[in-house]
Enzyme design. Structure first.
Site, PDB file in Angstrom:
ATOM      1  N   GLU A   1       0.866  -1.186   0.000  1.00  0.00           N
ATOM      2  CA  GLU A   1       0.000   0.000   0.000  1.00  0.00           C
ATOM      3  C   GLU A   1       0.905   1.239   0.000  1.00  0.00           C
ATOM      4  OE1 GLU A   1      -2.340   0.716   3.604  1.00  0.00           O
ATOM      5  OE2 GLU A   1      -3.860   1.773   2.437  1.00  0.00           O
TER       6      GLU A   1
ATOM      7  N   LYS B   1      -9.847   1.502  -2.492  1.00  0.00           N
ATOM      8  CA  LYS B   1     -10.042   1.064  -1.100  1.00  0.00           C
ATOM      9  C   LYS B   1     -11.476   1.370  -0.653  1.00  0.00           C
ATOM     10  CE  LYS B   1      -7.517   1.364   3.301  1.00  0.00           C
ATOM     11  NZ  LYS B   1      -6.270   1.920   3.875  1.00  0.00           N
TER      12      LYS B   1
ATOM     13  N   CYS C   1      -5.415  -2.968   2.647  1.00  0.00           N
ATOM     14  CA  CYS C   1      -5.167  -2.819   4.090  1.00  0.00           C
ATOM     15  C   CYS C   1      -6.417  -2.948   4.965  1.00  0.00           C
ATOM     16  CB  CYS C   1      -4.417  -1.518   4.368  1.00  0.00           C
ATOM     17  SG  CYS C   1      -3.541  -1.615   5.948  1.00  0.00           S
TER      18      CYS C   1
END
Ligand SMILES: NC(=O)CCC(=O)C(=O)O
Length: 295
Positions: free
Chosen positions: A55, A128, A169
């Site tokens: 990331e 994300k 994440c």
């Protein structure tokens, strides 16, 4: 009615090598690109067919930097990161899960993962979904939603190395996303990530193994290496977990490239010996209302 999961089909390629490039990230974007490019080349020399980046690897993980380092992927000439990834995938003939990058799109900023195929073409883009907002007084405070807009789509991509689901994440904390990928026949979920020192030790390995064992598939994570300067200290520990929750390979927190073999027949084996899909009781999960349960 519950949707039946897609039954497991062994992909054309059963065994291959994956590389997790745990990169050191600096405030010099060109240096970051150079490091990534060298790590990809090293991975290929070691035989990797699938390369995963961390990331935010072209930019320090800080709200002060995201907008400054962001690229507009529709304007390729002004997107050096895009060009490097596309050329690397094409020149080495591999699939690249391009970690995540700050992306500009029509005045909005996203935390985005680009996936390139061996022809260098973009195969998919994951934004994300679950932004990382945390406030533990005296320990850590970070608010991605101050700068980023959340994505609103799961991402499943068919590649030369199997069907891949993507999360970034904090997305890993949400088992529903991983379960959805499992239902849609994903073989491996790749999570570029940058966990922190407060939550990393207790949870990073735990959530990876949980997503893998619940869904009987592979989970690969890739983090930047630990930085000691910025306000957000990264946990590191990029890892590959197998379908019974076993750690196949993991790293420390320093810069490194981790190579491991994935054998998809392990999914078949695991699901045959422990057929969780057949044992699931969707009838019970669905029909018992929470108010009907005893306190
Ligand atoms: N970059 C992130 O999404 C960090 C997520 C994290 O550390 C967590 O605890 O969740």
């Amino acid at each position: 009615m519950a949707v039946a999961p897609i039954p497991f089909q062994l992909p054309n390629i059963t065994k291959f090598k994956i590389a997790l490039c745990q990169l050191s990230v600096t405030s010099d974007k060109n240096q970051n690109l150079d490091r990534a490019s060298r790590s990809i080349r090293f991975s290929v020399e070691q035989g990797a067919k699938l390369v995963v980046l961390p990331e935010m690897w072209n930019c320090p993980y800080s709200s002060d930097y995201f907008a400054k380092y962001a690229e507009d992927f529709d304007n390729r000439d002004a997107s050096p990161t895009w060009s490097m990834l596309s050329e690397a995938a094409c020149c080495h003939g591999i699939t690249i899960i391009g970690g995540s990058l700050p992306e500009w799109d029509h005045g909005r900023l996203y935390n985005t993962c680009c996936i390139f195929g061996p022809d260098g073409k973009l195969k998919a883009k994951h934004r994300k979904i679950h932004l990382f907002d945390i406030d533990i007084p005296g320990e850590i405070s970070f608010k991605e939603s101050d700068t980023f807009t959340a994505g609103d789509q799961p991402t499943i991509v068919d590649t030369e190395v199997g069907r891949i689901g993507i999360g970034i994440c904090h997305d890993i904390r949400f088992p529903e996303l991983a379960a959805l990928y499992r239902k849609r026949g994903v073989d491996i979920i790749c999570y570029p990530g940058a966990f922190n020192m407060s939550t990393g030790e207790l949870l990073w390995e735990l959530v990876q193994r949980a997503r893998a064992v619940d869904n009987q598939l592979f989970v690969a994570t890739c983090s930047p290496s630990r930085n000691s300067t910025g306000s957000y200290t990264i946990w590191g520990h990029s890892t590959l977990v197998g379908p019974s929750g076993e750690i196949i390979v993991t790293s420390g927190h320093e810069e490194t490239t981790v190579i491991a073999e994935i054998d998809y027949s392990n999914i078949q084996l695991q699901r045959k010996s422990l057929p969780l899909d057949d044992q699931k009781r969707e009838d019970i999960y669905k029909f018992i209302d929470v108010h009907e349960l005893n306190p």
